[in-house]
Design a protein around this motif. Structure first.
Motif, PDB file in Angstrom:
ATOM      1  N   SER A   1       8.112 -23.762 -25.875  1.00 59.22           N
ATOM      2  CA  SER A   1       8.851 -23.373 -24.681  1.00 59.22           C
ATOM      3  C   SER A   1      10.030 -24.315 -24.449  1.00 59.22           C
ATOM      4  N   GLY A   2      11.198 -23.747 -24.205  1.00 59.97           N
ATOM      5  CA  GLY A   2      12.415 -24.529 -24.025  1.00 59.97           C
ATOM      6  C   GLY A   2      13.180 -24.747 -25.300  1.00 59.97           C
ATOM      7  N   VAL A   3      12.746 -24.143 -26.411  1.00 55.82           N
ATOM      8  CA  VAL A   3      13.416 -24.297 -27.701  1.00 55.82           C
ATOM      9  C   VAL A   3      14.649 -23.384 -27.740  1.00 55.82           C
ATOM     10  N   PRO A   4      15.826 -23.871 -28.169  1.00 56.75           N
ATOM     11  CA  PRO A   4      17.018 -23.041 -28.255  1.00 56.75           C
ATOM     12  C   PRO A   4      16.955 -22.062 -29.421  1.00 56.75           C
TER      13      PRO A   4
ATOM     14  N   LEU B   1      14.282 -19.426 -43.726  1.00 58.25           N
ATOM     15  CA  LEU B   1      13.420 -18.288 -43.428  1.00 58.25           C
ATOM     16  C   LEU B   1      14.174 -16.981 -43.237  1.00 58.25           C
ATOM     17  N   SER B   2      15.500 -17.042 -43.092  1.00 59.32           N
ATOM     18  CA  SER B   2      16.337 -15.853 -42.886  1.00 59.32           C
ATOM     19  C   SER B   2      16.286 -15.391 -41.427  1.00 59.32           C
ATOM     20  N   GLY B   3      17.415 -14.810 -40.976  1.00 67.82           N
ATOM     21  CA  GLY B   3      17.479 -14.263 -39.620  1.00 67.82           C
ATOM     22  C   GLY B   3      17.713 -15.338 -38.585  1.00 67.82           C
ATOM     23  N   GLY B   4      17.579 -14.978 -37.301  1.00 66.77           N
ATOM     24  CA  GLY B   4      17.716 -15.906 -36.186  1.00 66.77           C
ATOM     25  C   GLY B   4      16.468 -15.850 -35.320  1.00 66.77           C
ATOM     26  N   TRP B   5      16.035 -17.024 -34.797  1.00 65.59           N
ATOM     27  CA  TRP B   5      14.802 -17.063 -34.018  1.00 65.59           C
ATOM     28  C   TRP B   5      14.744 -18.367 -33.241  1.00 65.59           C
ATOM     29  N   TRP B   6      13.776 -18.457 -32.339  1.00 63.88           N
ATOM     30  CA  TRP B   6      13.530 -19.696 -31.608  1.00 63.88           C
ATOM     31  C   TRP B   6      12.601 -20.561 -32.470  1.00 63.88           C
ATOM     32  N   PHE B   7      13.203 -21.321 -33.411  1.00 59.36           N
ATOM     33  CA  PHE B   7      12.425 -22.126 -34.356  1.00 59.36           C
ATOM     34  C   PHE B   7      12.150 -23.500 -33.763  1.00 59.36           C
TER      35      PHE B   7
END
Length: 449
Positions: free
Chosen positions: A365-368, A388-394
């Motif tokens: 929680s709070g990850v950009p 890992l490919s793509g965009g996400w809150w990693f």
């Protein structure tokens, strides 16, 4: 009759009148009569002079009025000529816009046909590859052939068959990748064409509005007034059919969304993946604005998700299914920050949902948000979006990635290969699950009350 002639006539009448008086009157009366005549004549002269001046002024005024009328007529004729020219110009522009729209629609249809052809070719290759895999599996499971049976090189016959099949499979995989790349390019081209057609339509509507204003026929428009804040607001207003609608969150511009209407209320879908027709390997601006088609696979856009979630307390529902047909559903209380905070996500397990698998780690929680060109993840030595490919809150490069590459159908030969670039999530016992479908949707927390 002119004024001097009138005066002469009056004088003549006066002279004759004076001559008609009797001659036996006294000299004093005669003298008085001539004085009266002189007074009358003088008065008539003044009256004639006044009439002449009045006539001259009237003539001057009439000339001025005629000149002004002529100028007014010229102005009216010029305005009519300009109006006709303007009408002809607007008509010509409207015809050009309609012609361009038709051309854009035809081109988009042609690209769509080509994309379908590429899809069919890809499916055919997949089918052929599956058949080859079945043959190899059959060979591998049949009783072993006598190991003494070999060619001159000493290589057993079964090994040569497996090697040949592996080479053919590698070639087919390479062809599939090429076809997929072509399909991605065709899809991007189709999206660009659709965007151009939409822009032309907007310009066309804008020009029509301008024409209406110029002709004095503009009507007040309330297109932006009264729009719902989200899909649940539409549900509250009585809308029960799922589909595409236009909403306008508070202090935001209107945009189109896909609404999933259930018996509980209306859910606003923010991400949908079901067949791999849309590439999710996009960069920051695409994830910010959104991409894909609301009728298929899409990402609603971080700006739009932020506009929705900032209106109050919202619930995120995650629906997953894998290739074995197993399904998972999880609920979280969610808020997404704006771009100045890099669209950081804030998650909290929803207590009303009971025990559930943690599909998205609430510890993150709070990850950009992070993409290949905006490395905002918490891993110091690697760019998780590139890996890992793509965009996400990693938070790190594990846990889950619901925006990874769409995985192809798993096979026995490829189960040993890493699937971390595909869509996956990690169960509580540490098992990575490859996903077939993903659906993310949000609604106010009041939907469950």
């Amino acid at each position: 009759m002119k004024t001097p002639q009138l005066l002469i006539l009056l004088l003549t009448m006066l002279v004759h009148t004076a001559a008609a008086f009797p001659t036996d009157r006294r000299g004093r009366d005669k003298h008085a009569s001539w004085d009266d005549v002189n007074v009358v004549a003088h008065g008539l002269l003044q009256l004639g002079q006044g009439l002449k001046e009045h006539v001259d002024k009237t003539k001057i005024q009439m000339r001025d009025v005629n000149a002004k009328l002529k100028a007014f007529n010229d102005t009216v004729a010029e305005v009519e000529r300009k109006q006709r020219e303007q009408d002809e110009s607007l008509k010509t522009r409207g015809e050009e816009v309609e012609e361009r729209e038709m051309m854009g629609a035809q081109l988009a249809e042609e690209v769509k046909v080509k994309v379908e052809e590429v899809k069919k070719q890809s499916e055919d290759i997949h089918s052929r590859m599956d058949r080859l895999e079945e043959k190899v599996d059959k060979v591998l499971t049949e009783p072993a052939v006598d190991s003494n049976y070999s060619d001159n090189t000493g290589v057993p016959f079964i090994q040569r068959i497996v090697a040949a099949q592996n080479r053919r499979i590698d070639q087919l995989v390479e062809k599939i990748q090429q076809q997929q790349d072509k399909l991605d390019k065709q899809s991007l081209h189709l999206q660009a064409l659709q965007s151009k057609v939409a822009q032309k339509r907007v310009k066309s509507h804008r020009r029509r509005d301008e024409e209406t204003v110029l002709r004095g026929e503009a009507e007040q428009s309330d297109a932006q007034s009264g729009l719902a804040r989200d899909c649940h607001d539409l549900f509250v207003r009585g809308q029960r059919a799922s589909g595409v609608y236009t909403v306008q969150p508070e202090n935001s511009q209107p945009f189109s969304v896909l609404c999933d209407m259930t018996s509980e209320g209306g859910w606003t879908v923010i991400q949908k993946r079901l067949d791999g027709s849309q590439s999710f390997n996009q960069l920051w601006e695409s994830y910010k604005k959104g991409f894909g088609s609301l009728s298929g696979e899409f990402w609603l856009g971080l700006e739009n998700i932020h506009s929705l979630s900032k209106q109050g307390q919202y619930l995120l529902q995650v629906e997953l299914s894998d290739w074995a047909g197993r399904e998972q559903v999880a609920h979280y209380r969610v808020t997404v920050d704006g771009e100045e905070e890099k669209f950081a996500i804030h998650l909290e397990n929803d207590s009303s949902s009971g025990a559930q698998e943690e599909i998205i780690t609430t510890g993150a929680s709070g990850v950009p948000f992070s993409t290949a060109d905006r490395d905002n993840d918490l891993s110091a030595d690697v760019n998780c979006a590139e890996l890992l490919s793509g965009g996400w809150w990693f938070s790190s490069c594990g846990g889950s990635n619901l925006n990874g590459k769409y995985p192809r159908r798993p096979s026995q030969l490829r189960r040993q290969k890493p699937r971390r670039q595909g869509m996956f999530w990690t169960t509580t016992n540490g098992q990575n699950v490859s996903l077939k479908t993903v659906l993310l949707k949000i609604a106010p927390v009041s939907i469950k009350k």
